[in-house]
Design a protein around this motif. Sequence first.
Motif, PDB file in Angstrom:
ATOM      1  N   TRP A   1       0.836  -1.209   0.000  1.00  0.00           N
ATOM      2  CA  TRP A   1       0.000   0.000   0.000  1.00  0.00           C
ATOM      3  C   TRP A   1       0.861   1.244   0.000  1.00  0.00           C
ATOM      4  O   TRP A   1       0.604   2.204  -0.731  1.00  0.00           O
ATOM      5  N   GLN A   2       1.925   1.221   0.799  1.00  0.00           N
ATOM      6  CA  GLN A   2       2.831   2.371   0.881  1.00  0.00           C
ATOM      7  C   GLN A   2       3.530   2.600  -0.461  1.00  0.00           C
ATOM      8  O   GLN A   2       3.686   3.733  -0.918  1.00  0.00           O
ATOM      9  N   GLN A   3       3.910   1.491  -1.113  1.00  0.00           N
ATOM     10  CA  GLN A   3       4.587   1.604  -2.402  1.00  0.00           C
ATOM     11  C   GLN A   3       3.648   2.204  -3.443  1.00  0.00           C
ATOM     12  O   GLN A   3       4.042   3.097  -4.198  1.00  0.00           O
ATOM     13  N   LYS A   4       2.422   1.735  -3.480  1.00  0.00           N
ATOM     14  CA  LYS A   4       1.458   2.274  -4.439  1.00  0.00           C
ATOM     15  C   LYS A   4       1.206   3.757  -4.190  1.00  0.00           C
ATOM     16  O   LYS A   4       1.094   4.559  -5.128  1.00  0.00           O
ATOM     17  N   PHE A   5       1.129   4.118  -2.916  1.00  0.00           N
ATOM     18  CA  PHE A   5       0.888   5.518  -2.566  1.00  0.00           C
ATOM     19  C   PHE A   5       2.044   6.394  -3.039  1.00  0.00           C
ATOM     20  O   PHE A   5       1.842   7.469  -3.619  1.00  0.00           O
ATOM     21  N   ASN A   6       3.267   5.911  -2.807  1.00  0.00           N
ATOM     22  CA  ASN A   6       4.454   6.676  -3.230  1.00  0.00           C
ATOM     23  C   ASN A   6       4.502   6.817  -4.754  1.00  0.00           C
ATOM     24  O   ASN A   6       4.835   7.891  -5.277  1.00  0.00           O
ATOM     25  N   GLU A   7       4.183   5.724  -5.441  1.00  0.00           N
ATOM     26  CA  GLU A   7       4.185   5.780  -6.903  1.00  0.00           C
ATOM     27  C   GLU A   7       3.136   6.773  -7.413  1.00  0.00           C
ATOM     28  O   GLU A   7       3.379   7.514  -8.376  1.00  0.00           O
ATOM     29  N   GLN A   8       1.983   6.795  -6.768  1.00  0.00           N
ATOM     30  CA  GLN A   8       0.937   7.722  -7.181  1.00  0.00           C
ATOM     31  C   GLN A   8       1.368   9.170  -6.954  1.00  0.00           C
ATOM     32  O   GLN A   8       1.157  10.037  -7.813  1.00  0.00           O
ATOM     33  N   GLN A   9       1.987   9.417  -5.798  1.00  0.00           N
ATOM     34  CA  GLN A   9       2.467  10.762  -5.504  1.00  0.00           C
ATOM     35  C   GLN A   9       3.546  11.187  -6.500  1.00  0.00           C
ATOM     36  O   GLN A   9       3.556  12.323  -6.985  1.00  0.00           O
ATOM     37  N   ALA A  10       4.433  10.262  -6.828  1.00  0.00           N
ATOM     38  CA  ALA A  10       5.495  10.559  -7.788  1.00  0.00           C
ATOM     39  C   ALA A  10       4.906  10.856  -9.163  1.00  0.00           C
ATOM     40  O   ALA A  10       5.366  11.776  -9.862  1.00  0.00           O
ATOM     41  N   MET A  11       3.894  10.100  -9.522  1.00  0.00           N
ATOM     42  CA  MET A  11       3.276  10.288 -10.838  1.00  0.00           C
ATOM     43  C   MET A  11       2.595  11.645 -10.933  1.00  0.00           C
ATOM     44  O   MET A  11       2.694  12.343 -11.953  1.00  0.00           O
ATOM     45  N   GLU A  12       1.922  12.041  -9.875  1.00  0.00           N
ATOM     46  CA  GLU A  12       1.254  13.349  -9.876  1.00  0.00           C
ATOM     47  C   GLU A  12       2.273  14.473  -9.968  1.00  0.00           C
ATOM     48  O   GLU A  12       2.075  15.468 -10.685  1.00  0.00           O
ATOM     49  N   THR A  13       3.378  14.309  -9.260  1.00  0.00           N
ATOM     50  CA  THR A  13       4.446  15.321  -9.330  1.00  0.00           C
ATOM     51  C   THR A  13       5.037  15.389 -10.732  1.00  0.00           C
ATOM     52  O   THR A  13       5.296  16.476 -11.266  1.00  0.00           O
ATOM     53  N   LEU A  14       5.246  14.220 -11.347  1.00  0.00           N
ATOM     54  CA  LEU A  14       5.803  14.170 -12.699  1.00  0.00           C
ATOM     55  C   LEU A  14       4.877  14.861 -13.698  1.00  0.00           C
ATOM     56  O   LEU A  14       5.340  15.588 -14.588  1.00  0.00           O
ATOM     57  N   MET A  15       3.592  14.671 -13.547  1.00  0.00           N
ATOM     58  CA  MET A  15       2.630  15.303 -14.456  1.00  0.00           C
ATOM     59  C   MET A  15       2.678  16.825 -14.325  1.00  0.00           C
ATOM     60  O   MET A  15       2.599  17.548 -15.331  1.00  0.00           O
ATOM     61  N   ARG A  16       2.819  17.303 -13.096  1.00  0.00           N
ATOM     62  CA  ARG A  16       2.921  18.757 -12.900  1.00  0.00           C
ATOM     63  C   ARG A  16       4.201  19.294 -13.529  1.00  0.00           C
ATOM     64  O   ARG A  16       4.211  20.359 -14.144  1.00  0.00           O
ATOM     65  N   GLU A  17       5.291  18.531 -13.368  1.00  0.00           N
ATOM     66  CA  GLU A  17       6.550  18.936 -13.981  1.00  0.00           C
ATOM     67  C   GLU A  17       6.423  18.991 -15.507  1.00  0.00           C
ATOM     68  O   GLU A  17       6.930  19.915 -16.154  1.00  0.00           O
ATOM     69  N   ALA A  18       5.729  18.014 -16.072  1.00  0.00           N
ATOM     70  CA  ALA A  18       5.561  17.965 -17.529  1.00  0.00           C
ATOM     71  C   ALA A  18       4.768  19.170 -18.023  1.00  0.00           C
ATOM     72  O   ALA A  18       5.056  19.734 -19.083  1.00  0.00           O
ATOM     73  N   GLU A  19       3.750  19.569 -17.259  1.00  0.00           N
ATOM     74  CA  GLU A  19       2.959  20.742 -17.631  1.00  0.00           C
ATOM     75  C   GLU A  19       3.827  21.996 -17.662  1.00  0.00           C
ATOM     76  O   GLU A  19       3.689  22.837 -18.561  1.00  0.00           O
ATOM     77  N   ILE A  20       4.717  22.110 -16.692  1.00  0.00           N
ATOM     78  CA  ILE A  20       5.625  23.264 -16.656  1.00  0.00           C
ATOM     79  C   ILE A  20       6.541  23.243 -17.876  1.00  0.00           C
ATOM     80  O   ILE A  20       6.770  24.271 -18.523  1.00  0.00           O
ATOM     81  N   PHE A  21       7.059  22.074 -18.222  1.00  0.00           N
ATOM     82  CA  PHE A  21       7.953  21.958 -19.376  1.00  0.00           C
ATOM     83  C   PHE A  21       7.223  22.333 -20.665  1.00  0.00           C
ATOM     84  O   PHE A  21       7.788  22.988 -21.542  1.00  0.00           O
TER      85      PHE A  21
END
Length: 505
Positions: free
Chosen positions: A34-54
């Motif tokens: 559960w912790q791993q899935k949560f971390n992956e989800q948080q990382a994915m959301e951060t990556l999407m925000r970074e992509a929008e900035i790029f």
Amino acid sequence: MVLFNSSSVSSFSSLMKSGGKQRRWPLSPHKGKWQQKFNEQQAMETLMREAEIFEKQRQNPDKPHLLSALINTFNIHECEPTPYAYSFIIKTLAKNFWFDQLPPVLDHLEEVERFEPPEFFFVDLIRIYGNANMFQDAIDVFFRIPKFRCTPTVHSLNALLSVLCKKSAGLQMVHQILLKSHAINIRLEESSFHILIATLCKIKRIGYAIELLNYMPHCGYNADVTLYSLILSSMCEQGEFSSAEVMDFLGEMQNTGFTPNAGERVSVIKVLVKDGRGMDALDVLNQMKLDGIKPDIVCYTMVLDGIISAGHFQKADDLFDEILVMGLVPDIYSFNVYINGLCKQNNVEAGFKMVSLMEQFGCKPDVVTYNTLTGMVCKIGQVRRAQDLVKEMGLKGVQGNLHTYRILIDGLVSKGEVMEALVVLEEMLSRGFIPRSQTFDEIICGLCEKGLVCEALKLLEQMATSDATPGTRVWEALLLSLGFKSSLLETTSTILEDLIWNSPG
């Protein structure tokens, strides 16, 4: 009963004394996932925000690479990048046409990551390269799939074939791809044959498509009705196959147990009628009915036209009666075809009766209807009736066309009514219709025969303004009317022709 032995008590006591801070038992496997899935989800959301900035900084030449963002984001959240994250990065790069960043991403995926990417990941990537017309890159990705810890199958092969078959540049590579894919044990499946045959039909290589269709059983597959229908329709549309070849393929299709649908039968009938095989078209129509397919009025009209052109007028009468018995409503094309058949039999009165029947069906006669009847009454010498018919056209709101005037002028000239023909010609010119040179010639010669040389010369002048070229017989007629001797006609007419052709402007 002893619940704890001395060793258990000692261990428990030590744990209590430490306040539970030195937990020896690992976390629950469920809680870890559960912790791993949560971390992956948080990382994915951060990556999407970074992509929008790029993407907003698209014009910035110093924009950071998305691969770095991918690695850093997942490191911060203490988890490993996922196949979905890589898929998102690749699609983002493709959407923004940042194809120069794709090779480093793929290299990192191959050399650093340890997970096994699903095949659809590479299918998407092949399509991305294909949409960008980067065919060689698509091919390289396909043959590189095993290096990514993934086993390529016919799904990725089909994706590559679909990409290559869209452009002529890609088509040239298909043969080598098939050879190399066979070497790595990827077999063609039915879906692969569908892609290849559809492509061959699209680029009008129907002969090769038929060869591939016949080769399918050697690979353990039987062609389905879709492939037969596709090839049959393509043969009919292309127009390069004879009616005999079309009928042979139709027979082969039926021998395999497939029944052509109504649209395919109509296409075959069209080919047969065009090739002058009206009775064969009638056979196809009759077979349709035996197979439980009700032909529509378009189908009946084509067959009716075919058998009339072939001179089978009794069959045409029977077929037209069948149309009415079947409860079909003839349209303007059906009536015009049948009226033309009646006129070919010199049965003009039946043609006029058919016009009355048209009106009963609420079908308004058009210029083709009237031209057919006008031509026939002129042919049998009833020029006055033809003139009345043309007047009737106007009263009923049907405008005559170029062909209408030509029919009427030819009829009047043939009856010696040259002045009336001249009046019709002037009306024709006033409506912007340009007569043939032959039409001018007929009237000028007719005027000369009646001694109306002035009118003939005026028409000759008008002929020049219409960019029409008078023939030799016109000059001969004019010279004879002006009193030239017959021995000088040929020489003089030749000189006049040269003057006309070589005059300035």
